[in-house]
Each structure stands twice: as C-alpha cells, then as structure tokens.
Scaffold this motif. Structure first.
Motif, PDB file in Angstrom:
ATOM      1  N   SER A  16       0.826  -1.216   0.000  1.00  0.00           N
ATOM      2  CA  SER A  16       0.000   0.000   0.000  1.00  0.00           C
ATOM      3  C   SER A  16       0.848   1.250   0.000  1.00  0.00           C
ATOM      4  O   SER A  16       0.433   2.290  -0.529  1.00  0.00           O
ATOM      5  N   ALA A  17       2.032   1.155   0.583  1.00  0.00           N
ATOM      6  CA  ALA A  17       2.886   2.339   0.699  1.00  0.00           C
ATOM      7  C   ALA A  17       3.835   2.485  -0.472  1.00  0.00           C
ATOM      8  O   ALA A  17       4.651   3.407  -0.492  1.00  0.00           O
ATOM      9  N   SER A  18       3.764   1.584  -1.441  1.00  0.00           N
ATOM     10  CA  SER A  18       4.812   1.588  -2.455  1.00  0.00           C
ATOM     11  C   SER A  18       4.261   1.781  -3.861  1.00  0.00           C
ATOM     12  O   SER A  18       3.114   1.458  -4.162  1.00  0.00           O
ATOM     13  N   LEU A  19       5.129   2.329  -4.691  1.00  0.00           N
ATOM     14  CA  LEU A  19       4.859   2.470  -6.110  1.00  0.00           C
ATOM     15  C   LEU A  19       6.100   1.945  -6.820  1.00  0.00           C
ATOM     16  O   LEU A  19       7.171   2.541  -6.738  1.00  0.00           O
ATOM     17  N   ALA A  20       5.980   0.772  -7.410  1.00  0.00           N
ATOM     18  CA  ALA A  20       7.174   0.138  -7.978  1.00  0.00           C
ATOM     19  C   ALA A  20       6.816  -0.603  -9.254  1.00  0.00           C
ATOM     20  O   ALA A  20       5.702  -1.107  -9.403  1.00  0.00           O
ATOM     21  N   LEU A  21       7.794  -0.653 -10.157  1.00  0.00           N
ATOM     22  CA  LEU A  21       7.575  -1.426 -11.369  1.00  0.00           C
ATOM     23  C   LEU A  21       7.527  -2.918 -11.065  1.00  0.00           C
ATOM     24  O   LEU A  21       6.824  -3.674 -11.706  1.00  0.00           O
ATOM     25  N   ARG A  22       8.319  -3.262 -10.092  1.00  0.00           N
ATOM     26  CA  ARG A  22       8.371  -4.686  -9.741  1.00  0.00           C
ATOM     27  C   ARG A  22       8.512  -4.813  -8.233  1.00  0.00           C
ATOM     28  O   ARG A  22       9.278  -4.079  -7.606  1.00  0.00           O
ATOM     29  N   ARG A  23       7.738  -5.750  -7.699  1.00  0.00           N
ATOM     30  CA  ARG A  23       7.841  -6.055  -6.266  1.00  0.00           C
ATOM     31  C   ARG A  23       8.285  -7.509  -6.137  1.00  0.00           C
ATOM     32  O   ARG A  23       7.661  -8.398  -6.724  1.00  0.00           O
ATOM     33  N   SER A  24       9.328  -7.724  -5.381  1.00  0.00           N
ATOM     34  CA  SER A  24       9.856  -9.089  -5.239  1.00  0.00           C
ATOM     35  C   SER A  24      10.047  -9.441  -3.775  1.00  0.00           C
ATOM     36  O   SER A  24      10.393  -8.581  -2.957  1.00  0.00           O
ATOM     37  N   LEU A  25       9.830 -10.705  -3.531  1.00  0.00           N
ATOM     38  CA  LEU A  25      10.211 -11.264  -2.234  1.00  0.00           C
ATOM     39  C   LEU A  25      11.543 -11.961  -2.405  1.00  0.00           C
ATOM     40  O   LEU A  25      11.759 -12.660  -3.403  1.00  0.00           O
ATOM     41  N   ALA A  26      12.429 -11.769  -1.456  1.00  0.00           N
ATOM     42  CA  ALA A  26      13.772 -12.341  -1.559  1.00  0.00           C
ATOM     43  C   ALA A  26      14.017 -13.285  -0.408  1.00  0.00           C
ATOM     44  O   ALA A  26      14.418 -12.861   0.689  1.00  0.00           O
ATOM     45  N   PRO A  27      13.767 -14.581  -0.579  1.00  0.00           N
ATOM     46  CA  PRO A  27      14.063 -15.543   0.497  1.00  0.00           C
ATOM     47  C   PRO A  27      15.570 -15.618   0.713  1.00  0.00           C
ATOM     48  O   PRO A  27      16.359 -15.403  -0.214  1.00  0.00           O
ATOM     49  N   ILE A  28      15.939 -15.989   1.937  1.00  0.00           N
ATOM     50  CA  ILE A  28      17.364 -15.968   2.284  1.00  0.00           C
ATOM     51  C   ILE A  28      17.981 -17.352   2.354  1.00  0.00           C
ATOM     52  O   ILE A  28      19.193 -17.480   2.576  1.00  0.00           O
ATOM     53  N   SER A  29      17.155 -18.386   2.187  1.00  0.00           N
ATOM     54  CA  SER A  29      17.702 -19.745   2.231  1.00  0.00           C
ATOM     55  C   SER A  29      16.703 -20.692   1.591  1.00  0.00           C
ATOM     56  O   SER A  29      15.582 -20.275   1.272  1.00  0.00           O
ATOM     57  N   ALA A  30      17.113 -21.925   1.436  1.00  0.00           N
ATOM     58  CA  ALA A  30      16.232 -22.904   0.815  1.00  0.00           C
ATOM     59  C   ALA A  30      14.975 -23.126   1.668  1.00  0.00           C
ATOM     60  O   ALA A  30      13.859 -23.188   1.148  1.00  0.00           O
TER      61      ALA A  30
END
Lengths: 688, 373
Positions: free
Chosen positions: B151-165
C-alpha cells in the motif's frame, strides 16, 4: 481433569484462574490450578477459593491444559509450560481476547515454543462478541439456565453494589439504600470493598447485610439475590462483570445504575436504573419487583446473553473432560460442632442426633476432643483439624477443614453447625453447595460478642435453632425472622433411681478401694478457658481432711491438669463421659456453668456449687450461675473467693444446704427440653 | 530515546556522502529496515552494506516500528554505519531509489500501516523471518506486513527475496495459499546472509566435546528429551551457550555446562567444542542459520536438522537427535575424515562469501524492469 494456567504470574491472573476454575467446577469438571502460578501475595479469601484446586503438577495427570489470558504470555508462564514436559497427546487450549491475527499468532507461537507442539486457540472476542470488561483475563462466560433462578413469592432479595467512594462522598447514599430494606417484600444485601464495609459497620446502618468484594466468589454470591444493582462510575472489575453475566444467565434481574451505563451500553439485557440511590427503592418497587420473574425469563431468551453461553463457547475445549456429578444417593445430615477444647457443642449436637429417627444417616465432622465421645455414642466422625500456634496462618486449620467438608457434604445433604462464630469453612461450604444448613446458636452472649459481624453469616443458613436457657431472663433475641426457631433447653437427661445411685457408689468404692461416706464431683473446666488449679487444690485440701471421702476431679478432653492434683489420697483425676451419673450419685458437685453442665445439673436435681468461667469468648456463665443462685437452686462462688468456697462446701456437706438445694430443684418447674423438637426440625430439612 | 538515537548518527551532510561514494554506477539503492533488530537481520544488513556501498549510491532509512521500543540501533549495524559514514534517516516520508530493499517485513506486524511512500523501479523485500513454521502454522501475520508495504509503495516490480532454501519453501507455500502472494514475484536466487568469517583449521584429534550456541529464546531449543540425546553424560563435555532458560529453571543435568547468552566470546566457546550439535524446537526452524556458518568457519563438525542443513548444501550433517551419538563416535574414530569433511564444508561456505554476494547483487539490480508478472 482440566489443568488451568495463565499467561502471566500475578495476583490478577491468579484471581482469574480461580474464578474460571469455580465456573468449570460448577459445570461438573474436575479442575486443577498449577501451583507455580501462585503469586507472592495472596489474600485469605483467595486462599480459600483456590484451596480445592491448587495442585502440584507431579501429582496430577491432566487430560487438557487450558491457559487463560493468552493474549499476553510472559516468559514465566512459558517456562512453567515447558517444565511440564507434556505429552503431545494432551491438548492445550489458549483462551484470550485476541485483538488481531498477529496477537493470535504470537500466542500460538509462544506456547508452541514452550511445549514443542501446537496449541488450539479460542478467541473470546470472536464472532463480534461484545466486550463487557476490556482487558479481562477471566473468561467472561455464563451458565445459562432454562428458567429464572429466583426465589418464589412476593419477597425479593436485592444485592446492591456500591463503591466505597460513593458511600464516603455522599453520607445520605447509605440511608437511601437502606430504605430498600424497610420494605417487607425486599431483603437488602450490599456488596462493597473492605473499606466500604467498615464504613457501614460504623454507621447507624451497621446491621445491614454486607458482603465484602471478595468475600465469596461470584458463583456463590449468585445464590443470595434475585435482583442485582450496580452503582458507581462503570463496570466495577472482572469479578463484578462475571457476577452480572452469571446473574443474567440465571435469569436474575440486573439493574445498571452506573454513571456510564457500562452494562447497558454493551447491549446487555439489563434494566437502566436511576443513578441516584434515593430513587432506587421507588424504582425497584414500582418497576422491578412485581415483574422480576417475567424480566428474568426475557433475559434468558436474549441473544446477547447467549453469546456468552459457557457450554456453547467451550464445547470444543472441555467436552472431553466433563464428569457428571450426582447428588448424594442417601441424603445425610452432617453435624459440625465448633470448638477445639471441651465437648459442650458436640454434646448438644449428639443429643439432637440421638433424638432423630435412627433410619436417618447422620455423620459428624468433629474436632479431636469430641471424637471419642461421639464414636462411643455410635456416630461416624470425620476428624477436623483444630487451630494451632504451629500453623503459619490462624485460618490454616479452617481452610483444611473446608476441604474436608467439601469432600464430606454433597448437594442434597444438610449441615448442622453448632457454635457462636460461623467458621469461614462453614460459610463458604453452605454458600457454595446451597445445602440446607441449620445454625444451632445458643444465647447468653457477652456484651462485646453481640455485633453485626458475628450475626451477618446467619444469611447463609436456612434456619437457626436457639436452644433456650432454663430461666426466661437469660434468653435474648439477637435476630428475628421466620427462620429463627426457639426450643427448650437441649439437655442430656437420665435420671438415676436410688438403686442406681447405690449401685454406682458401690462400684466406685470397689474401684477406689475405700468406703465412701461422702462423694464429691468437681468439674471446673479444662483449664484452657479459665485457670482453676487454685480452686481445685483448695477443694482437694478441704476434702482430704474428711474420712471416707472420695473426691473425683473430672478432666475434659485436652484439659490442662496440674501435676499437683495427683498427690492427694481422697482426690482423683478422672476422664469420663458419665458425669451426669456421677453428679447424681454425689453428695456435692462443684461445677462451672457452661450450658450443658448447668442444665444437666438443674434437670437432674443435682445439688451444686457453681463457679462460672470467664474467658471472653465464652457465654456469660456468671449470669447463668446467679440466676440459679437467686432462686436457691445452687450455690454460687466467684473464682476469686476461695474462703467462701471452703465455707460453702461445709454448708453443703455439713449444714444441710445440699439437701435444701435438692429439694428446691425438685419443686422448680423447668421448661420442657428441646431435644426432640430440634431433631424434628432438622429432619424436616431433608425433605425440602 | 529515538531522538538520542538520531543524534548518534554521523553529522556528515547527505550530499557530501553521496559525492564521496559515487563510483559512477548511476544506481541508487535505498535500504529500509528497523535497525533495532538484535540478531541476524542487523548483522546481515551490516555485512551487505560493506559490499553494496561500493556498488551503488546507498541510502539507509530507518523505520521506527512498534516492534521495538527503547532500544538502540543494533551494535554491529551501528558500528558499520559509523565506519562507512552512512547517515540513517529516521521515518522519512518518501523513499525514492532505483532499488528499494526492505529488510525483514515482520517489523510491521504490530502496526496497521507505515507513514512512508516507497518509490522504486524494483522493490525487494528480504524475508528474514520464515513465513511459516514447520507444520504450516504462520510465523507472523505476513499478509498484514506485506500489504502495508504494498500500500505504501509504487514500484515497477515487487519481489520477495528468500534468504535460504528452507526460507524459500515457506515463502512459496505461503504465496500459494494466499491470494495476495500473487502481487509478489519471488527472486530466483536466495538473498543469503553474507558469511565471511575467518576460517580456522579443524583439529586433527577430535574428542567428544559437544556444544551449541544461540540466542536464548525457547524456539531455539528442542525439547528436553532431544537435548538429552544430543548432550549425554557419556560425552566428554557439553557446553551450551545461550542457556538462559535452563539456568532460570535450575533443572539441567550436571553434565551440561551452561552459560547465559553473551557470557563467552565465540572464540572461547569454540575452543571448548569439536562438535556443534544444533537442533531447534520441532515447531520452529532457522530461516538462515548463521550460527551454523560460524561453527563451520570455526572448524567444527556441525550436526543439525535436515531443513537447516539444506541451506548449507552438504556443509552440515543432516540428522535427528537420536543419530548424534553414532555420528560423533564415528568421526572420533576417523579423525582424518573429520578434518576432511570440515575442510570441505568450509569451502562450501564460499557460496555465502562477500564476493558471491557482490556478483549476485550486480546481476540482480541491473536486471531490466518490466511490468510485474
């Protein structure tokens, strides 16, 4: 068994645990509270309430663990849960007011991390259930009855909550509230905190019935009213919120007179009453009293109320643990005479019990000093624990007795208590079980003993039996009402014939290996209430000079007997229950003037010198002794008048006074005894 | 308190900092986080900043969320910020950059919204906390946190970045089960914690000296029976660092040497053990497991649960608590294998090196932005 835990370890959380335990117990569940949740400070009242539930985890095998206040779980609670090392097959239910999903997740995670498996959660504010008291740790739920649980008839019992601040600020408030009590169709009780109760007791309305805020748990206080009224700024705490909710669940009328309309504004099915106490009496009479049953029925149908139905809300939580409780198959009458020393109260109870139909099941809860006497008369006894200086708290023994009484007395039984002060154990037991309870309360109280505090527990009893004194001027009404039943003196009787007397004296002669021309019996008490060694020594000395004289000094159970009494030739210390026979056989009896001994001597026409005891907790024995003396029915000597005692002994034994007294006694018309009438009244209680 | 925190920042003008740091990349990167996270998040960000500040124009924005109160910036992060002369801007109303990296969205779980506008070509949310626990129960209210960011963002792309398997698996599962997950793409490669620890030689004479260390939270420890399996009386020694809960309970067996969190330096601690035996509560898993990397770098044999071991791709032994005794005794019997396996594990740690992170970061941030798939 349900094991209860809380999210924090604190007094407030522990109070909530106890309140919830009482609610679950009322539903028939077996409940335990883990003792590791005990806070450091505990009031006496909380100790009584918690006593039936507190458990060491090592001693129990819970089928379910229920954790309340789960919306805020602290490390201590987690540590306790972890230390339990529960089998994963034991379900854990976490109850709380979870404001949002994250609060639920936090609770679930904390419990799971502590125990190693997932708990179940129950959000008490789910389904838009209204919040009667914000931040309540106690699950605010109610047992909902099918019909209003109100007393039938015109007369209504009203319980009014008024905070101390309001009573203190407005000195007319109490007056206005007391007006309610003037009506013949209303019986008023007040509930307030300890300061408020103290204020009332010091006012001119001191005789009003007042409950302290924590005096009884809401589940028991519920039994004392049909109409519940709240004054004050708002909903006054979890206890009262729970009381109000369960009052509604019982189809009782709840009137909201709070400034903020705290109950009404939540949507609760309460009546909106006047905020001014001056208007309460008129409001109750005009609006509520005549319609209270109908109002109660409508409350029971309220959808708002059914949101708090404890059975519905908890059906997934505790269904598995429910144990049905059935009342006693054979109703029994349990007599509980007071006293840790002497046998007087137990004696009176035994007399009444003996006058009851032998087919009735009668048991005794008795202190050690009385057990032998009662068992010898054929009564089963559950031993009670007497007070001891070795106990940490003065009420420790009574608290244990409360637990024993709870095991002994079941719904459908009746309890008969004989004593001047109603123990907490008795008061709480009767309030909880609502068994028929009879208070045997003999009179002749000393001036300082008659006060509203001593009498206020009469409200727990269905009836009061007042065994009369033999002489009318000694009888005083301490309270009045249809529940007060006065009967003649309750006395052990058993007139010996002359042959019996001769036979008894012969047996004594053989037993003590002497010729008996003069037999004297002394029974001056156990040496606990009043020290009587000097008087007894004097008697031993006086009677030692007489030839063929046997002087028997009766020692009651637990009596304190001086070693110096064992050195006399003519005097012997004995332990016996057959004092009536011995006194009838004696030429002279010297006795204290406790109720039982005094009336036995009168009715058996025993010639006696009376030396009253004077401990502050005893009845007014001096008045009793004087009443007999002034009628010429006994000798009377004060405990300090040793020379007078010696002279009186001589007058009785040598100057014919013993026979004169005996003759006067035989002419005196005494009231009919009350043993049988009291027994019949108590038997009636089993049918109601 | 927050004012105090803000006063602690270097009094260097923002423009001067940018000028000093600009290396001609033309890439602006905004780090957004609550800098008061005490553990892995702050440590990971600190390590990243050492790398990323050389690759881009980096700004650090701090959020004062309801997760923490009255704490200072995590010491490791604070030291790095001061050394890099990176000012921290607290509670900015607008954050604009080519790449906005939001570290650990769980800091938003106790609030309903964030008063900031995030504008980026690529908004990356690094999922330091597992979205789900091992049995599928939620780790935190993910929906609430991600929706605040969305809701607070305006972005061309939003990604989730997991940190491990393991962390990735919980992220994927959550996205599958929650419709709002469709609004997020998931980076193909793990946004791992940089592990650039100094490597120590493993001993050639391993003994049955066991230990574990962690923060003291209950989730970090398995049940008592599992602990008893891992640290038996038959071991030469059992050293447990972070044993605050056992010390409070006072019920631990005498053959455990218990130390509260922070009582020993890691060097002193590692000097006392040859086997790092690490199991957590069965209802919780490490999202990355930095302590595993520390132990491997310190030259210790690491034995842990399969999910945690998977992160380190064979550098740690997968096992159950019941297997530990047999594993330990077999390595003691074969000290050469002990040394060889540890040296091999240390090589595998290189995939978490600074260089590896730099390479991955460069590839990631220079990807062309399209519309959100």
């Amino acid at each position: 068994m349900i094991l209860l835990c809380s999210g924090q370890v604190s007094s407030r959380h522990f109070d909530a645990l106890v309140l919830f335990a009482l609610q679950l117990e009322r539903l028939g569940h077996r409940v335990a509270i883990d003792q590791r949740f005990l806070p450091e400070e505990l009031s006496k009242q909380t100790r009584y309430e918690m006593a039936p539930f507190l458990a060491d985890f090592a001693d129990i095998s819970p089928q379910i663990v229920v954790l309340i206040g789960a919306d805020d779980i602290g490390e201590s609670a987690q540590a306790i849960l972890g230390a339990m090392r529960l089998e994963h097959t034991v379900p854990i239910w976490a109850l709380g007011q979870f404001a949002d999903l994250q609060t639920e997740i936090t609770a679930r995670n904390k419990i799971a991390y502590a125990v190693g498996y997932e708990p179940h959660l129950l959000n008490l504010t789910a389904d838009h259930r209204p919040n009667l008291f914000n931040g309540s740790i106690t699950p605010l739920l109610a047992q909902i009855e099918k019909d209003p649980q109100q007393a039938p008839g015109k007369s209504a019992r009203v319980l009014v909550y008024s905070p101390f601040d309001e009573l203190e600020e407005d000195d007319t408030a109490l007056h206005h509230l007391s007006v309610v009590n003037y009506s013949p169709n209303m019986a008023l009780h007040l509930v307030t905190n300890a300061k408020g109760k103290d204020l009332i007791r010091k006012s001119r309305h001191a005789t009003l019935s007042v409950f302290s805020y924590g005096e009884l748990p809401p589940t028991d206080l519920l039994n004392y009213f049909d109409i519940l009224v709240f004054f004050g700024p708002n909903v006054p705490g979890e206890r009262m919120a729970l009381l109000a909710l369960n009052a509604m669940g019982a189809g009782k009328v709840v009137v909201d007179c709070t400034e903020s309309s705290g109950f009404a504004s939540s949507g609760a099915p309460v009546l909106k009453g006047p905020q001014d106490p001056a208007a309460l009496s008129g409001y109750l009479h005009g609006t509520v009293a005549q319609n209270r049953l109908e109002i109660g029925q409508r409350i029971l149908q309220s959808e708002w109320l059914h949101q708090f139905d404890i059975d519905a809300v908890l059906r997934n939580v505790v269904a598995r643990a429910k144990v049905s409780k059935s009342p006693s198959k054979t109703p029994q009458t349990v007599f509980f005479p007071t006293n840790g020393n002497g046998v007087g109260h137990a004696q009176r109870c035994a007399l009444i019990a003996e006058a009851m139909d032998p087919a009735r099941t009668v048991r005794f809860a008795a202190f050690p000093s009385c057990v032998d006497m009662l068992q010898n008369r054929g009564f089963a006894c559950v031993p009670m624990v007497p007070r001891s200086a070795d106990h940490d708290a003065e009420y420790a023994a009574d608290m244990l007795n409360y637990l024993r009484l709870r095991s002994l007395v079941k719904t459908g039984d009746q309890l008969v208590f004989d004593g001047g002060y109603v123990f907490d154990s008795v008061y709480r037991l009767v309030s909880k079980l609502q068994v028929r309870a009879t208070w045997i309360r003999r009179g002749l109280w000393r001036q300082g003993q008659v006060n509203p505090i001593a009498l206020e527990r009469e409200r727990a009893f269905s009836r009061v039996i007042v065994p009369a004194e033999a002489f009318a001027e000694l009888n005083t009404d301490y309270s009045s009402g249809d529940d007060i039943h006065k009967f003649g003196p309750i006395v052990r009787q058993g007139k010996l014939s002359q042959e019996d007397i001769t036979s008894l004296r012969d047996r004594l002669s053989i037993q003590f290996d002497r010729t008996i021309d003069t037999l004297v019996v002394t029974m001056l008490g156990g040496g606990v209430a009043s020290e009587r060694t000097a008087q007894t020594q004097l008697l031993c000395n006086v009677l030692e000079r007489r030839s063929n004289c046997l002087h028997l000094v009766v020692a009651w159970p637990n009596a304190v007997v001086s070693n110096s009494l064992y050195g006399w030739q003519n005097s012997h210390v004995i332990h016996t229950a057959r004092t009536l026979d011995l006194c009838q056989a004696a030429d002279l009896t010297i006795s204290a003037t406790g109720y039982n001994s005094f009336h036995e001597l009168l009715y058996a026409h025993v010639s006696a010198i009376l030396i009253p005891q004077s401990a502050p907790y005893l009845d007014d024995q001096e008045r009793r002794a004087r009443a007999a003396f002034e009628r010429g029915l006994a000798g009377f000597v004060q405990d300090t008048e040793l020379l007078s005692l010696e002279r009186e002994v001589s007058a009785f034994l040598d100057d014919g006074k013993a026979q004169a007294v005996r003759d006067a006694l035989m002419k005196e018309v005494l009231p009919d005894t009350g043993n049988i009438a009291a027994a019949r009244l108590i038997e009636e209680g089993l049918h109601q | 308190m927050v004012q105090l925190l803000k006063q602690r920042q270097m009094l260097v003008s923002t423009e001067e900092t940018r000028a000093a740091r600009r290396v001609g990349t033309g890439l602006s990167v905004a780090y957004v986080l609550d800098p008061r996270f005490p553990g892995g998040t702050s440590s990971a960000v600190a390590a990243e900043l050492e790398v990323v500040t050389a690759l881009a124009d980096v700004q650090v924005y701090a959020l004062e969320t309801k997760m923490f109160g009255g704490r200072r910036i995590a010491p490791r992060l604070s030291d790095t910020l001061m050394r890099l002369k990176l000012p921290v801007q607290w509670d900015a109303k607008e954050i604009k950059a080519d790449v906005v990296i939001f570290h650990n969205p769980s800091c938003l779980k106790f609030q309903e919204g964030i008063d900031v506008r995030l504008i980026a070509r690529h908004l990356i949310v690094v999922t330091h906390e597992n979205f789900l626990r091992p049995n599928g129960a939620p780790g935190f209210d993910v929906e609430k946190c991600l929706s605040q960011i969305a809701s607070a963002s305006l972005a061309l792309r939003r990604s989730l970045a997991p940190i491990s398997a393991w962390n990735r698996s919980t992220t994927l599962e959550w996205c599958r089960e929650n419709r709002s997950g469709n609004a997020w793409s998931i980076l193909d490669q793990d946004w791992f914690n940089i592990c650039s620890f100094e490597k120590e030689e493993p001993t050639s004479t391993p003994k049955d000296r066991r230990g574990r260390h962690s923060r003291p939270g209950l989730e970090k420890f398995p049940g008592y029976d599992a602990m008893a399996c891992c640290f038996p009386a038959t071991a030469d020694s059992n050293v447990i660092l972070g044993a605050d809960s056992f010390l409070r309970a006072g019920a631990a067996p005498p053959h455990w040497s218990l130390h509260p969190f922070g009582a020993l330096t890691l060097k002193d601690y590692f000097d006392q053990i040859d086997f790092f035996v690490y199991f957590t509560s069965p209802v919780w898993r490490e999202s990355f497991g930095r302590v595993i990397a520390e132990a491997i770098a310190a030259g210790k044999m690491v034995i842990t649960d399969p999910e945690t071991a998977r992160t380190f791709g064979g550098a740690a032994i997968e096992a159950t608590p019941e297997d530990v005794d047999q594993i330990v005794s077999s390595y003691i019997a074969e000290p050469d294998r002990y040394r060889g396996d540890i040296l091999s594990a240390q090589e595998k740690l290189d995939r978490f090196s600074t260089e590896a992170f730099r390479d991955r970061f460069n590839v990631l941030v220079r990807q062309p932005m399209g519309v959100i798939p």
